[in-house]
Scaffold this motif. Structure first.
Motif, short mmCIF file in Angstrom:
data_model
loop_
_atom_site.label_atom_id
_atom_site.label_comp_id
_atom_site.label_asym_id
_atom_site.label_seq_id
_atom_site.Cartn_x
_atom_site.Cartn_y
_atom_site.Cartn_z
N ALA A 117 -0.86 -11.53 -12.74
CA ALA A 117 -0.55 -10.07 -12.60
C ALA A 117 -1.34 -9.35 -11.46
O ALA A 117 -0.64 -8.43 -11.12
N ILE A 118 -2.62 -9.85 -11.49
CA ILE A 118 -3.31 -9.22 -10.14
C ILE A 118 -2.71 -9.24 -9.02
O ILE A 118 -2.52 -8.27 -8.21
N ARG A 119 -2.47 -10.50 -8.56
CA ARG A 119 -1.84 -10.78 -7.34
C ARG A 119 -0.44 -9.84 -6.98
O ARG A 119 -0.34 -9.20 -6.17
N ALA A 120 0.20 -9.88 -8.17
CA ALA A 120 1.52 -9.20 -8.33
C ALA A 120 1.49 -7.88 -7.81
O ALA A 120 2.00 -7.12 -7.36
N ALA A 121 0.60 -7.15 -8.65
CA ALA A 121 0.13 -5.75 -8.79
C ALA A 121 -0.30 -5.41 -7.32
O ALA A 121 -0.13 -4.18 -6.73
N LEU A 122 -0.97 -6.12 -6.68
CA LEU A 122 -1.92 -5.78 -5.31
C LEU A 122 -0.78 -5.93 -4.16
O LEU A 122 -0.53 -5.18 -3.18
N ARG A 123 0.39 -6.92 -4.61
CA ARG A 123 1.34 -6.93 -3.48
C ARG A 123 2.15 -6.02 -3.33
O ARG A 123 2.46 -5.34 -2.44
N ALA A 124 2.63 -5.69 -4.65
CA ALA A 124 3.43 -4.43 -4.88
C ALA A 124 2.86 -3.12 -4.35
O ALA A 124 3.50 -2.23 -3.70
N TRP A 125 1.62 -2.92 -4.54
CA TRP A 125 1.16 -1.83 -3.90
C TRP A 125 0.79 -1.70 -2.49
O TRP A 125 0.94 -0.72 -1.83
N ALA A 126 0.64 -2.86 -2.00
CA ALA A 126 0.30 -3.05 -0.28
C ALA A 126 1.60 -2.80 0.21
O ALA A 126 1.69 -2.16 1.46
N GLN A 127 2.85 -3.29 -0.28
CA GLN A 127 4.03 -3.21 0.12
C GLN A 127 4.69 -1.54 0.08
O GLN A 127 5.41 -1.14 1.04
N ALA A 128 3.90 -0.88 -0.99
CA ALA A 128 4.61 0.60 -1.22
C ALA A 128 3.89 1.36 -0.46
O ALA A 128 4.06 2.61 -0.38
N SER A 129 2.44 1.24 -0.19
CA SER A 129 1.67 2.10 0.37
C SER A 129 1.78 2.53 1.91
O SER A 129 2.37 1.67 2.56
N PRO A 130 2.08 3.69 2.11
CA PRO A 130 2.48 4.08 3.53
C PRO A 130 1.10 3.90 4.65
O PRO A 130 1.44 4.06 5.72
N ARG A 131 0.22 3.63 4.23
CA ARG A 131 -0.95 3.24 4.99
C ARG A 131 -1.56 1.71 4.61
O ARG A 131 -1.27 1.37 3.55
N PRO A 132 -2.31 1.04 5.45
CA PRO A 132 -2.87 -0.22 5.17
C PRO A 132 -3.65 0.08 3.87
O PRO A 132 -4.53 0.91 3.56
N LEU A 133 -3.75 -0.89 3.08
CA LEU A 133 -4.34 -0.98 1.60
C LEU A 133 -5.82 -1.63 1.80
O LEU A 133 -5.72 -2.86 2.22
N VAL A 134 -6.62 -1.05 1.37
CA VAL A 134 -8.13 -1.36 1.37
C VAL A 134 -8.81 -1.45 -0.06
O VAL A 134 -8.89 -0.15 -0.66
N ILE A 135 -8.99 -2.47 -0.75
CA ILE A 135 -9.41 -2.57 -1.94
C ILE A 135 -10.94 -2.91 -2.20
O ILE A 135 -11.12 -4.06 -1.73
#
Length: 515
Positions: A117-135
């Motif tokens: 679930a953690i991996r899936a959530a971060l993947r979906a967020w990175a793909q949807a974000s208009p900018r590079p995602l930094v967590i």
């Protein structure tokens, strides 16, 4: 109105604080290079403050979607990773709604199997974000066992898909480096390796403040209120804390809010010393949390010989680094391994002697003379009587068995000092001794503590020479040399405890106590 902060992250509008990112200048470069890295440092050193500031700076630049998130809510579910995942993702969404503008918030978390679930959530967020995602993941070492392993493995599995299919950059933030995360597998209590997070580029830590930092922080209070910090007061605060940020703030908070609330009263070294005594006696949350650390076997393996001044036959490098990382000790250029600062040097023995002091029998303060001053002769009589009667049973009240006599003696001295004095302690690995100094009114009583162990010669000659040097450094003429005989097969403590006079090589007449 701003104040000195001793609880939670600093906020520039209400707290005195130094620029948080100045202490970690490499962070923005690591982010730009798509790095996955670790930031570890002791509690209350500024980790969360720095990472919140980093996230705000990156997001405000318009180039990144950056946010600091915590996994602490997953801590109760160490054996059930699926429950940890649910709690963590719920918390992450709430934080993202609060900290990010709508266009940068995550999409609905996708449905995923347990353990992914953690991996899936971060993947979906990175793909949807208009900018590079930094967590930036805070409190990572609050997780343990299966929950921790599950999170780390999901981060490692997603790592090759960055930056489009997983966070561009990511940080793990906690007290320990990755190898020391707590797990329960294979008979070990820690990972012992970077795997399953062997993708890290760097392991960073936060240094303490230097003397100029302390002066600059205190100067902010002067600017806001007009209340002066004498340069000698700032210098003493640095000496007492060695720049540990929580202690630096706590000393100043006690000084300006409790001891000298009138801004017209300057903060002097005397006020800083009094604030130190208040912190030691009160043992606020940060200092009280040391007790948990001291119970860990790896910590005891380092602290125990350090307090006794012993040179252990062997000590793994990892154990030393672990205790350094926890901020309990530091490496001094001249003395080697020492306790982190003078305040810890007072608090740690008091913490270790808490049980001993709790079981103390009633002790009548016969060592105080008619003028209210300490009389060393009376104190000696009281100590000998106390040690003969109660020494043996009290040795079993501490888990630090190798230094049990030291701790009982320090507990008694603390009881003496509670009447209006102070106990100073100084120890370092390899010197084979513990220096104590009881200060009560105008009386200063230096005490050198040695242990006679199996296979070693009587330490009297060496101890007299060391006490001679200790007295010379203090400009005093007399003191005590206490030798605890811990060789097997000796008579009971009540029979072998004695006191006599002895003369040092320079002619000082001192008291020799054997017990």
């Amino acid at each position: 109105m701003r104040w000195f902060n001793v609880a939670g992250p600093c906020r520039p509008n209400i707290h005195y604080m130094l620029p948080p990112l100045a202490r970690l200048p490499e962070l923005e470069r690591l982010v730009a290079q798509q790095s996955y890295f670790v930031l570890h440092a002791p509690r209350q050193t500024g980790k969360t403050t720095a990472m919140l500031a980093l996230a705000q700076v990156l997001t405000a630049s318009g180039d990144w979607t950056a946010i600091m998130l915590s996994v602490e809510v997953g801590a109760p579910f160490s054996a059930t990773p699926e429950q940890a995942e649910v709690s963590i993702l719920r918390s992450w969404r709430e934080d993202a709604l609060l900290r990010l503008p709508p266009e940068l918030q995550p999409p609905p978390w996708p449905t995923a199997e347990s353990g992914t679930a953690i991996r899936a959530a971060l993947r979906a967020w990175a793909q949807a974000s208009p900018r590079p995602l930094v967590i930036l993941i805070d409190e990572i070492d609050a997780l343990q066992d299966a929950a921790l392993i599950a999170v780390l493995r999901q981060l490692r599995t997603g790592y090759p898909d960055r930056p489009d299919g997983f966070p561009h950059a990511l940080a793990l933030i906690g007290m320990r480096d990755v190898r020391d995360y707590k797990v329960a597998s294979g008979g070990s209590t820690r990972l012992g390796t970077a795997s399953p997070f062997n993708i890290k580029t760097r392991s960073l830590t936060l240094d303490n403040f230097n003397a100029d930092d302390v002066a600059a922080l205190y100067a902010q209070h002067t600017t806001d209120t007009g209340q002066l910090f004498a340069p000698e007061a700032s210098a003493l605060a640095f000496t007492l804390t060695q720049g540990q940020p929580w202690l630096v703030n706590a000393l100043a908070k006690v000084a300006v809010e409790e001891l000298a609330p009138d801004p017209a009263t300057p903060i002097t070294p005397e006020l800083i010393s009094t604030a130190r005594d208040v912190l030691i006696e009160r043992q606020d949350t940060h200092l009280d949390s040391l007790a948990e650390r001291l119970r860990e076997p790896r910590v005891r393996a380092v602290i125990e010989p350090l307090l006794a001044g012993l040179l252990p036959s062997s000590m793994p490098n990892d154990d030393i680094q672990f205790v350094l990382d926890l901020g309990l000790v530091r490496l001094d250029a001249h003395q080697g391994l020492v306790l982190a600062n003078p305040i810890y040097a007072a608090v740690i023995p008091r913490t270790l002697t808490f049980t001993t002091r709790s079981f103390f029998p009633p002790v009548v303060p016969t060592w105080i003379g008619p003028d209210g001053q300490l009389e060393p002769t009376r104190l000696l009589e009281a100590f000998l009587s106390f040690w003969r009667q109660h020494g043996q049973p009290l040795l079993g009240t501490t888990s630090y068995h190798e230094i049990a006599p030291h701790l009982v003696l320090m507990a008694l001295l603390d009881r003496v000092a509670n009447g209006g004095g102070r106990v100073e302690r100084e120890a370092a690995v390899g010197r084979g001794r513990l220096d104590l100094r009881l200060e009560f009114g105008h009386v200063i009583l230096p005490i050198e503590v040695k242990v006679w162990r199996e296979g070693n010669p009587d330490p009297q000659t060496e101890g007299l020479a060391q006490l001679d040097g200790y007295l010379a450094g203090l400009g005093l003429d007399t003191g005590w040399l206490v030798i605890f005989d811990q060789r097997p097969g000796q008579p009971p403590i009540a029979e072998r405890t004695s006191a006599s006079s002895a003369t040092t090589t320079s002619g000082r007449v001192v008291t020799l106590v054997r017990g």
